[in-house]
Design a protein around this motif. Sequence first.
Motif, PDB file in Angstrom:
ATOM      1  N   ARG A  24       1.977 -67.902 -72.791  1.00  0.00           N
ATOM      2  CA  ARG A  24       2.484 -68.786 -71.735  1.00  0.00           C
ATOM      3  C   ARG A  24       3.844 -69.358 -72.116  1.00  0.00           C
ATOM      4  O   ARG A  24       4.732 -69.469 -71.280  1.00  0.00           O
TER       5      ARG A  24
ATOM      6  N   LYS B 193       7.218 -68.728 -70.036  1.00  0.00           N
ATOM      7  CA  LYS B 193       7.963 -69.885 -69.537  1.00  0.00           C
ATOM      8  C   LYS B 193       9.393 -69.867 -70.059  1.00  0.00           C
ATOM      9  O   LYS B 193      10.346 -70.083 -69.289  1.00  0.00           O
TER      10      LYS B 193
ATOM     11  N   ILE C 210      12.810 -69.491 -67.721  1.00  0.00           N
ATOM     12  CA  ILE C 210      13.894 -70.481 -67.778  1.00  0.00           C
ATOM     13  C   ILE C 210      15.199 -69.812 -68.186  1.00  0.00           C
ATOM     14  O   ILE C 210      16.263 -70.104 -67.617  1.00  0.00           O
TER      15      ILE C 210
ATOM     16  N   PHE D 271      11.978 -73.820 -60.649  1.00  0.00           N
ATOM     17  CA  PHE D 271      11.024 -73.798 -61.748  1.00  0.00           C
ATOM     18  C   PHE D 271      11.636 -74.439 -62.996  1.00  0.00           C
ATOM     19  O   PHE D 271      10.994 -75.247 -63.665  1.00  0.00           O
ATOM     20  N   LYS D 272      12.880 -74.097 -63.275  1.00  0.00           N
ATOM     21  CA  LYS D 272      13.566 -74.669 -64.443  1.00  0.00           C
ATOM     22  C   LYS D 272      13.754 -76.174 -64.285  1.00  0.00           C
ATOM     23  O   LYS D 272      13.538 -76.942 -65.218  1.00  0.00           O
TER      24      LYS D 272
ATOM     25  N   PHE E  89      11.939 -78.341 -62.620  1.00  0.00           N
ATOM     26  CA  PHE E  89      10.687 -79.085 -62.748  1.00  0.00           C
ATOM     27  C   PHE E  89      10.012 -78.912 -64.111  1.00  0.00           C
ATOM     28  O   PHE E  89       9.127 -79.681 -64.461  1.00  0.00           O
ATOM     29  N   ASN E  90      10.420 -77.940 -64.910  1.00  0.00           N
ATOM     30  CA  ASN E  90       9.774 -77.694 -66.185  1.00  0.00           C
ATOM     31  C   ASN E  90      10.659 -77.948 -67.394  1.00  0.00           C
ATOM     32  O   ASN E  90      10.276 -77.636 -68.509  1.00  0.00           O
ATOM     33  N   ASP E  91      11.841 -78.491 -67.207  1.00  0.00           N
ATOM     34  CA  ASP E  91      12.693 -78.819 -68.347  1.00  0.00           C
ATOM     35  C   ASP E  91      12.061 -79.954 -69.144  1.00  0.00           C
ATOM     36  O   ASP E  91      11.634 -80.956 -68.606  1.00  0.00           O
ATOM     37  N   ASP E  92      11.981 -79.726 -70.438  1.00  0.00           N
ATOM     38  CA  ASP E  92      11.467 -80.775 -71.324  1.00  0.00           C
ATOM     39  C   ASP E  92      12.603 -81.732 -71.652  1.00  0.00           C
ATOM     40  O   ASP E  92      13.706 -81.304 -71.996  1.00  0.00           O
TER      41      ASP E  92
END
Length: 96
Positions: free
Chosen positions: A10, A14, A18, A89-90, A92-95
């Motif tokens: 995963r 991911k 990104i 997607f990037k 909303f999923n950036d740390d």
Amino acid sequence: MPKPAQNQTRFNLKSWLIARADNHRNNMELLITGAGIFFLGVGLIVWANKSLASSVEQELIALGGLLCMAGGGLTALFGYLGLSLLRLFKFFNDDP
């Protein structure tokens, strides 16, 4: 409980998505190339139907056009998704 190998897969997917979203130029090239191949296929089909008499040759040229349309459409779709959905997607999923 997820297995460690599953978590690694995963994470790799991911990170690949990104990285794909960050590659705007390549995504645009895919979109333009795919659209060009798609319309080349449309042109082949129209040309075969308008210019050639009904024959096996006409059908084979039209089949080649159909294959160009399918391949070009999928390529353009991949580029478009890279430009639009993967960017979301990037985001909303950036740390932090």
